[in-house]
Design a protein around this motif. Structure first.
Motif, PDB file in Angstrom:
ATOM      1  N   PRO A 242     -37.809  15.327 -15.582  1.00  0.00           N
ATOM      2  CA  PRO A 242     -37.677  16.775 -15.804  1.00  0.00           C
ATOM      3  C   PRO A 242     -39.035  17.494 -15.783  1.00  0.00           C
ATOM      4  CG  PRO A 242     -36.267  15.597 -17.328  1.00  0.00           C
ATOM      5  CD  PRO A 242     -37.089  14.562 -16.619  1.00  0.00           C
ATOM      6  N   GLU A 243     -40.094  16.786 -16.144  1.00  0.00           N
ATOM      7  CA  GLU A 243     -41.419  17.410 -16.136  1.00  0.00           C
ATOM      8  C   GLU A 243     -41.794  17.892 -14.726  1.00  0.00           C
ATOM      9  OE1 GLU A 243     -43.557  18.546 -18.096  1.00  0.00           O
ATOM     10  OE2 GLU A 243     -45.418  18.581 -16.952  1.00  0.00           O
ATOM     11  N   VAL A 244     -41.306  17.166 -13.705  1.00  0.00           N
ATOM     12  CA  VAL A 244     -41.567  17.619 -12.330  1.00  0.00           C
ATOM     13  C   VAL A 244     -41.036  19.041 -12.147  1.00  0.00           C
ATOM     14  CG1 VAL A 244     -41.044  17.187  -9.902  1.00  0.00           C
ATOM     15  CG2 VAL A 244     -41.456  15.275 -11.432  1.00  0.00           C
ATOM     16  N   TYR A 245     -39.849  19.298 -12.688  1.00  0.00           N
ATOM     17  CA  TYR A 245     -39.255  20.633 -12.519  1.00  0.00           C
ATOM     18  C   TYR A 245     -39.882  21.640 -13.477  1.00  0.00           C
ATOM     19  CZ  TYR A 245     -36.125  17.572 -10.091  1.00  0.00           C
ATOM     20  OH  TYR A 245     -35.656  16.603  -9.251  1.00  0.00           O
ATOM     21  N   VAL A 246     -40.389  21.128 -14.621  1.00  0.00           N
ATOM     22  CA  VAL A 246     -41.135  22.020 -15.533  1.00  0.00           C
ATOM     23  C   VAL A 246     -42.335  22.600 -14.784  1.00  0.00           C
ATOM     24  CG1 VAL A 246     -42.614  22.037 -17.597  1.00  0.00           C
ATOM     25  CG2 VAL A 246     -40.393  20.907 -17.667  1.00  0.00           C
ATOM     26  N   VAL A 247     -42.934  21.769 -13.954  1.00  0.00           N
ATOM     27  CA  VAL A 247     -44.090  22.210 -13.183  1.00  0.00           C
ATOM     28  C   VAL A 247     -43.662  23.092 -12.009  1.00  0.00           C
ATOM     29  CG1 VAL A 247     -45.876  21.342 -11.622  1.00  0.00           C
ATOM     30  CG2 VAL A 247     -45.547  20.263 -13.836  1.00  0.00           C
ATOM     31  N   LEU A 248     -42.566  22.715 -11.389  1.00  0.00           N
ATOM     32  CA  LEU A 248     -42.180  23.342 -10.116  1.00  0.00           C
ATOM     33  C   LEU A 248     -41.454  24.675 -10.283  1.00  0.00           C
ATOM     34  CD1 LEU A 248     -42.126  22.799  -7.032  1.00  0.00           C
ATOM     35  CD2 LEU A 248     -39.897  21.720  -7.377  1.00  0.00           C
ATOM     36  N   LEU A 249     -40.569  24.768 -11.270  1.00  0.00           N
ATOM     37  CA  LEU A 249     -39.683  25.932 -11.334  1.00  0.00           C
ATOM     38  C   LEU A 249     -40.388  27.268 -11.555  1.00  0.00           C
ATOM     39  CD1 LEU A 249     -36.440  24.600 -13.044  1.00  0.00           C
ATOM     40  CD2 LEU A 249     -36.989  24.840 -10.625  1.00  0.00           C
ATOM     41  N   PRO A 250     -41.462  27.331 -12.367  1.00  0.00           N
ATOM     42  CA  PRO A 250     -42.148  28.627 -12.458  1.00  0.00           C
ATOM     43  C   PRO A 250     -42.665  29.096 -11.098  1.00  0.00           C
ATOM     44  CG  PRO A 250     -42.883  27.197 -14.222  1.00  0.00           C
ATOM     45  CD  PRO A 250     -42.034  26.359 -13.317  1.00  0.00           C
ATOM     46  N   ALA A 251     -43.100  28.134 -10.284  1.00  0.00           N
ATOM     47  CA  ALA A 251     -43.584  28.504  -8.942  1.00  0.00           C
ATOM     48  C   ALA A 251     -42.436  29.068  -8.116  1.00  0.00           C
ATOM     49  CB  ALA A 251     -44.190  27.284  -8.257  1.00  0.00           C
ATOM     50  N   PHE A 252     -41.259  28.466  -8.223  1.00  0.00           N
ATOM     51  CA  PHE A 252     -40.109  28.977  -7.471  1.00  0.00           C
ATOM     52  C   PHE A 252     -39.684  30.354  -7.995  1.00  0.00           C
ATOM     53  CE2 PHE A 252     -38.054  25.007  -5.372  1.00  0.00           C
ATOM     54  CZ  PHE A 252     -39.215  24.842  -4.643  1.00  0.00           C
ATOM     55  N   GLY A 253     -39.790  30.527  -9.306  1.00  0.00           N
ATOM     56  CA  GLY A 253     -39.503  31.848  -9.859  1.00  0.00           C
ATOM     57  C   GLY A 253     -40.453  32.896  -9.290  1.00  0.00           C
TER      58      GLY A 253
END
Lengths: 770, 91
Positions: A242-253
């Motif tokens: 899940p940490e991968v998405y913690v890092v990635l999702l703000p960028a996608f936002g």
């Protein structure tokens, strides 16, 4: 201290904290980047000895930890802190002082992790995954690794508090009219990110507490075959994926904000993106972690299950990326720096994502897992897609952050050099799929030297590009031309001219904000106290003054705790409640909702630890019966005392609800006394157990002792924390606090106390009745 | 109303205390027995649910809060089951 410095050290304003997160994450990112350059120089050619093996391992470990946990995740939090309240029309974070505490815990934790380099034996040399037994005391002796892991515990606490706080802010403080349908993409994706951090970081916390217990107390959770590496792998990767998405999702936002603005079109399939992320990515991210463990020998059925779930999680990302691309088709694209970085992010994510599909196959994973192919894959996703997306956001919001316009030409050069450098750095690693990662030097095999040399050249180009970013930032802050309030013609609420940035030169800081004077030194003091105590913990096995530092940290903790309580009693920090959009939480107070979310994270921490106990017990060939070890009648009576204290706590709440302050005090005192009896019974039991009845049964004597003392000790710590809270509540009552209409403090304490009761209902039978 | 509330608070407390006593009784009847441990575990789970629902007041909370508390429980269950079945041969 000068007023300026004092202002930054004691601020609780979300914009200031956001700016501080930017500075902090860029600082830690810079150190991580310097370590990466050392690594790449070392790998430039075969048989190179620029770094020793130990130095390389430490550089690699801290590079990974700093980049992922102290740079990338907090950079997302920087945007969250600054812009989420602006986007939803909130005055500040729901709990501003806890927000400051999150920041200082993060900073102090980072310094602890780095400080390990300067201690005898150096820092952690385990890789960012901290695999056991390498990270245990046998293979990683010395105070440095213990200190680094303690720093990680502080970071875990920091991010958990942040997650609770920001989620509460989004759920509870949206301005009238900002319904869920109108919440902007960045805020949505921050919420998704935090929903993952909320339960991922508790898993890391549980794992680190157990690891530190092994290192400092000598328990055997990970040093035995019954616990061992698989236990660590499960707990770590339950957080790690899940940490991968913690890092990635703000960028996608961020892409969700930027692409429509610079393409002149609304974001295509906005609702589909939100459903794909919220309903598929978030829950599924918790169900894919064992694909990191294919080569550990887990059962074939689990191989298959996690292979399928990993393939499934790629589908919502297909939807997201295709929606982004659809937004760009037939659009009037303005190729500004934010847009270039946004497009770069998409391109790099596609490359990294395709590589990830290979790794979802457990057959291919056996070949690739330990090689540079994986290094290339996760850097394309976590560095490429995330960093380029967040850099896009940085340029996009820089006029808002500083009130000044950056140099567009320099920013475009920054993009081009970064993009070229990044690909020269990481693309060759896909062809190094036969070279093991985590080795500090290598033989002169065909192509390895050439591909590594190319990668190192790319690393220097990529690093050079970031100097351009720093130059541009400095130039913008000091000499940039004044920006118009909304230079991009964006439609978001945060671009409203009346909403000013923190440092805009033409506007005094926080002018007109009702809580401008809310400053507190307690968050910094508390973080420093915890840091001193943890430094003591790391050193106490090696130096006698470790105990002195631990004692000093404890004294400081008490001092700050009392100060915090006094500040609360005087109402020093408060943001008046105003009408906000609260659905679906209309019938619950803000702080009570926060308490429930906190309890949810605690459920996971205790759940993970009890799962560990069950796993170890079932995996052990034999386990002693409690009859011959524990004083069961004593444990039974202490259990009844604790359960009864739960009832008295509820009665205290009911008393104040009916306005009876006298009985409130009586029931609180009864709760305190019963809690004290419970702790005293355990202290007596531990004393007789260790010194009189079964001296061979200690925390370091084996797994039965280790699991018992750790779990019961952690629970007793919670009881003591609850008793401290009772003292605070009684102090508040004495000062005239709480009434029929104001009893939220009592209500929240009761929730916490009953949760501690509830956990004991499982611990008692697990350790005393089995 | 106050008497009714107090009665229900004391009632829940009494049930949990009885539960703890019954657990201990069962344990002394068959220490370490697989069936006994299963029953004890079941009683503990019921007592925990009662604490959460009645004493902590989860029954009076919004549906969103009630469901939220199921998330960590479900995740812990997934983690536990996955860990236990990773190496079925060892049990």
């Amino acid at each position: 201290l000068s007023g300026w410095l004092r202002g930054w050290l004691t601020t609780t304003n979300h914009k200031d904290i956001g700016v501080l997160y930017f500075v902090g994450s860029l600082f830690f990112g810079l150190i991580g980047a310097i370590l990466a350059i050392f690594m790449r120089v070392q790998l430039f050619s075969p048989n190179n000895y620029f770094l020793s093996g130990a130095a390389y391992d430490q550089a690699m470990t801290l590079h990974g930890l700093l980049m992922i946990l102290w740079f990338l995740s907090p950079l997302g939090l920087a945007f969250a802190n600054y812009f989420v309240p602006l986007q939803i029309g909130a005055k500040d974070m729901a709990l501003p002082r806890l927000n400051a505490l999150s920041y200082w815990m993060y900073v102090v934790g980072g310094f602890l992790a780095i400080f390990g380099f300067f201690l005898p034996g150096g820092d952690a040399a385990t890789g960012w995954t901290m695999y056991v037994p390498v990270s245990g005391a046998t293979y990683s002796p010395g105070p440095g690794p213990t200190l680094a892991f303690a720093g990680l515990i502080m970071l875990g606490v920091s991010i958990t508090i942040s997650s609770i706080n920001i989620l509460l802010t989004i759920a509870y403080t949206r301005a009238p009219g900002i319904t869920w349908r109108r919440v902007p993409m960045l805020t949505w994706f921050i919420a998704f990110m935090l929903l993952q951090a909320l339960f991922a970081f508790p898993s890391l916390l549980a794992a680190l507490l157990l690891l530190e217990s092994d290192r400092v107390l000598g328990t055997l959770f990970f040093a035995s075959s019954s616990g061992g590496y698989v236990l660590w792998d499960d707990l770590f990767w339950f957080f790690g994926h899940p940490e991968v998405y913690v890092v990635l999702l703000p960028a996608f936002g961020m892409l969700g904000e930027i692409l429509p603005v610079f393409s002149g079109r609304p974001l295509a399939e906005r609702n589909l993106i939100l459903v794909a992320t919220g309903a598929v990515v978030v829950p599924l991210s918790y169900l894919v972690w064992e694909h990191h463990m294919f080569i550990t020998g887990i059962s074939l059925s689990e191989d298959e299950a996690f292979s399928i779930s990993t393939l499934l999680i790629s589908l919502p990302f297909d939807i997201i990326i295709l929606s982004f691309l659809k937004t760009l088709t037939r659009a009037s694209i303005r190729l500004t720096a934010p847009m270039l970085f946004a497009i770069g992010s998409i391109v790099l994510f596609i490359i990294g994502g395709i590589a990830g599909v290979f790794l979802s196959s457990f057959v291919l994973d056996v070949v690739f897992r330990g090689t540079y192919f994986v290094v290339a894959h996760f850097h394309y996703v976590m560095v490429g897609a995330a960093i380029f997306g967040l850099f896009a956001g940085l340029y996009y919001y820089l006029p808002k952050l500083t009130g000044r316009m950056y140099n567009e030409g320099l920013a475009k050069i920054h993009f081009v050099v970064s993009f070229v450098g990044f690909n020269i750095l990481y693309f060759p690693m896909f062809f190094l799929y036969e070279m093991p990662r985590r080795i500090y030097t290598y033989q002169a095999y065909p192509d390895w030297g050439l591909l590594n040399s190319i990668a190192t050249v790319g690393a220097f180009i990529f690093a050079l590009a970031q100097i351009l970013l720093i130059l541009n930032l400095v130039n913008t802050i000091w000499r940039g031309r004044i920006s118009v309030p909304n230079p991009w013609g964006a439609t978001g609420l945060e671009w409203t001219p009346s909403i000013m940035g923190a440092s805009q030169s033409y506007e005094p800081r926080h002018l007109g904000e009702s809580h401008a004077e809310n400053q507190s030194s307690r968050p910094l003091e508390l973080s420093a106290a915890v840091g001193v105590a943890f430094l003591g913990v790391a050193l106490l096995s090696y130096y006698v003054w470790g105990w002195i530092l631990l004692g000093l940290g404890f004294v400081l903790l008490v001092y700050v705790g009392v100060g915090w309580a006094v500040d609360n009693a005087r109402g020093r920090i408060s943001i008046p409640d105003e009408p906000t959009e609260k659905w679906p939480f209309e019938h619950i107070t803000k702080v009570r909702l926060g308490m429930w979310i906190f309890i949810a994270t605690e459920v996971f921490i205790f759940g993970a630890i009890l799962s560990t106990d069950i796993y170890i017990r079932l995996n052990s060939a034999s386990w002693p019966l409690s009859l011959g070890i524990h004083d069961i009648p004593l444990a039974l009576w202490s259990s009844i005392a604790l359960v009864t204290s739960g009832m008295t706590a509820v009665l205290a709440l009911e008393s104040i609800k009916s306005g009876d302050r006298k009985w409130l005090v009586r029931w609180l005192v009864a709760t305190f006394a019963l809690g004290g009896a419970f702790v005293a019974a355990h202290a007596y039991e531990w004393y007789t157990l260790l010194l009189v009845r079964v001296p061979s049964f200690s925390w370091s004597s084996g797994l039965p002792g280790g699991t018992y003392f750790f779990t019961v000790g952690l629970h007793s710590g919670h009881v003591l924390a609850g008793m401290t809270l009772i003292c605070y509540l009684l102090y508040r009552v004495k000062k005239g606090g709480y009434s029929k209409d104001d009893y939220s403090g009592i209500q929240n304490f009761v929730l916490f106390w009953l949760f501690v009761d509830l956990v004991w209902l499982f611990i008692f039978p697990m350790f005393y009745l089995s | 109303v106050m008497i009714m509330k107090t009665t229900s608070i004391v009632g829940v407390w009494l049930l949990i205390v009885v539960g703890v006593l019954v657990e201990t009784f069962f344990f002394y009847q068959d220490p370490g027995g697989y069936g006994t441990e299963s029953v004890i575990g079941l009683i503990a789970a019921l007592a925990a649910v009662m604490t959460m629902v009645f004493s902590m007041g989860l029954k009076d909370e919004d549906r969103a809060v009630r469901y939220m508390l199921l998330i960590p429980v479900a995740l812990v269950a997934v983690l536990t089951v996955t860990m236990l079945f990773a190496y079925p041969v060892s049990f």
